[in-house]
Design a protein around this motif. Structure first.
Motif: not given
Length: 129
Positions: A45-66
């Motif tokens: 898992i990680c946190l990416v940020n642009r212009d003060g707005c963040s998204l977490m990217l998570a590989e840990a939770f298994g397959p998921s629909p988009p």
């Protein structure tokens, strides 16, 4: 129970990814986000940020629909920036009564739906009969 004290600090969408290393490269190199934390060897898992707005990217939770994430922007410049960087365009800009919006796909098929205020000098796609 009511309280005048703020209880929620923020909200951050969590985007499911199949390969965290590849997703970090996509979000940082193509979309201009910056890695804030995570992403080291073995991380899921990680946190990416642009212009003060963040998204977490998570590989840990298994397959998921988009998943879909709405990203409001101040101008249309980001449309061309991401397109020119080679991000997959899912939908070219359309003028809706609520936003001028375009959709991109990340490498896992998640949709990044970005938009500005609607254009007042163009017809709205949701009002054309």
């Amino acid at each position: 129970m009511t309280s005048n004290t703020r209880q929620i600090e923020n909200t951050i969408p969590v985007i499911p990814v199949s390969n965290l290393t590849q997703s970090i490269a996509f979000y940082t190199q193509k979309l201009g986000f910056h890695l804030e934390w995570g992403g080291e060897d073995g991380s899921k898992i990680c946190l990416v940020n642009r212009d003060g707005c963040s998204l977490m990217l998570a590989e840990a939770f298994g397959p998921s629909p988009p998943q879909w994430v709405w990203i409001g922007v101040e101008s249309e410049e980001l449309f061309e920036e991401w397109k020119n960087a080679g991000a997959k365009v899912r939908q070219e800009p359309k003028n809706w009564s609520w936003a001028y919006a375009m959709k991109f796909e990340d490498i896992d098929g998640n949709i990044l739906w970005i938009g500005t205020e609607p254009r007042t000098n163009e017809p709205y796609a949701d009002r054309i009969t």
